[in-house]
Motif scaffolding. Sequence first.
Motif, short mmCIF file in Angstrom:
data_model
loop_
_atom_site.label_atom_id
_atom_site.label_comp_id
_atom_site.label_asym_id
_atom_site.label_seq_id
_atom_site.Cartn_x
_atom_site.Cartn_y
_atom_site.Cartn_z
N THR A 172 0.84 -1.21 0.00
CA THR A 172 0.00 0.00 0.00
C THR A 172 0.87 1.25 0.00
O THR A 172 0.65 2.19 -0.78
N ASN A 173 1.88 1.27 0.87
CA ASN A 173 2.79 2.42 0.93
C ASN A 173 3.45 2.66 -0.41
O ASN A 173 3.58 3.81 -0.86
N GLY B 218 -4.14 5.84 4.55
CA GLY B 218 -3.55 5.40 5.82
C GLY B 218 -4.03 4.02 6.27
O GLY B 218 -4.21 3.11 5.46
N SER B 219 -4.31 3.90 7.59
CA SER B 219 -4.68 2.59 8.15
C SER B 219 -6.04 2.12 7.63
O SER B 219 -6.28 0.92 7.54
N GLY B 220 -6.91 3.08 7.29
CA GLY B 220 -8.22 2.71 6.73
C GLY B 220 -8.07 1.99 5.40
O GLY B 220 -8.74 0.99 5.13
N LEU B 221 -7.15 2.51 4.59
CA LEU B 221 -6.88 1.89 3.28
C LEU B 221 -6.26 0.51 3.48
O LEU B 221 -6.66 -0.47 2.83
N VAL B 222 -5.30 0.42 4.41
CA VAL B 222 -4.63 -0.86 4.65
C VAL B 222 -5.64 -1.90 5.14
O VAL B 222 -5.64 -3.05 4.68
N GLU B 223 -6.52 -1.47 6.04
CA GLU B 223 -7.53 -2.40 6.59
C GLU B 223 -8.40 -2.99 5.48
O GLU B 223 -8.64 -4.20 5.43
N LYS B 224 -8.87 -2.13 4.58
CA LYS B 224 -9.70 -2.61 3.47
C LYS B 224 -8.88 -3.49 2.51
O LYS B 224 -9.38 -4.48 1.96
N ALA B 225 -7.62 -3.08 2.30
CA ALA B 225 -6.76 -3.84 1.38
C ALA B 225 -6.46 -5.24 1.93
O ALA B 225 -6.31 -6.19 1.16
N ILE B 226 -6.40 -5.36 3.25
CA ILE B 226 -6.15 -6.67 3.87
C ILE B 226 -7.29 -7.63 3.53
O ILE B 226 -7.06 -8.79 3.17
#
Length: 332
Positions: free
Chosen positions: A146-147, A183-191
């Motif tokens: 993601t980063n 941020g963490s919202g994007l990572v959470e959905k991407a997981i």
Amino acid sequence: MLRKRLGLGLLVAGLLLAFVLPCGTALAKWDKASPDQVQAEMAKGNARFVNQESIHPNSGIDRLTLAGKENQGDYAVATVLTCSDSRVPVERLFDMGVMDIFVIRVAGNVMKTDEIGSIEYGACHVNTPLVVVLGHTQCGAVTAVTNELVGHGHPLERNIPPLVAPIIPAVEQTMKADPELEGSGLVEKAIEANVWQGIHNLFMQSAAVRDLAKSGKIKVVGAIYHVGTGEVSWLPDDKAAAILNEAENDPARAMNPMSSAEGSGHGDGGEKIDSKHGEHSGSGFKSLISGIALILALVLAFVALTQNFKQDGLCGKIRSALETLWHGLRGR
Ligand SMILES: [Zn+2]
């Protein structure tokens, strides 16, 4: 008279074994809990783990002794693909034990050939009714991808980018679906998207897994493990079913369930294992054939000994058919 009946009985049993075993073993193999029952047991085990009430089943010396004698395929109930992350201890978080779960762990729980092959082994040879693709919160691999995609990446060791490459479509889809996420919202959905991506890759590349899933013999389910609470959230079954349906209608899907292209007609058969580099995948089938051949040999020996069977007449014909079959099997 008694000997003759016994001989006939053995003949019938031998014939039944010879003709029924190759497909009939599949029935015996599935004499386990249903996929939903396994999932329910795993959910119960996870609840015990979360509540600090683990009972650590199948972990004593009796289980180890059993594991040393028995085939795991008669016991293990789930195949789980998850991340290598040290916060995801698979058997512990489901409160299960030895010979319960066939586990595949790789950074980012990516689904490529090695993982798909391992899942095929778990589903087709370890006979696990349930296949779980388990992502987890705070996944470093998904975070790194993601980063990179949002321009905050940093140099990685040479083998890591190709390792995590299968996560890229999951993150891209997440960003496309909701461009506001960051941020963490994007990572959470991407997981979660990465779990679905994994299931998509599995169904696209494994006709064997698709066939088992379609028949209901196995269920493929997605889940997310929460590293801070120990809780497993099961993702909806209907989405996995929709992905299966989508793969079934995708012309790019792999068609041949077996490694040999023999009889496929699709030309997409994979490779056979090189005998110089590993065990041949057909060794289990060869053992089965050897077993059947042994049974037939015993039946033939019995027939020869009893002398109730003459070369002419029905029994002679059966014997000749058995002998033909025996030579046919030996010639494989
Ligand atoms: Zn991870």
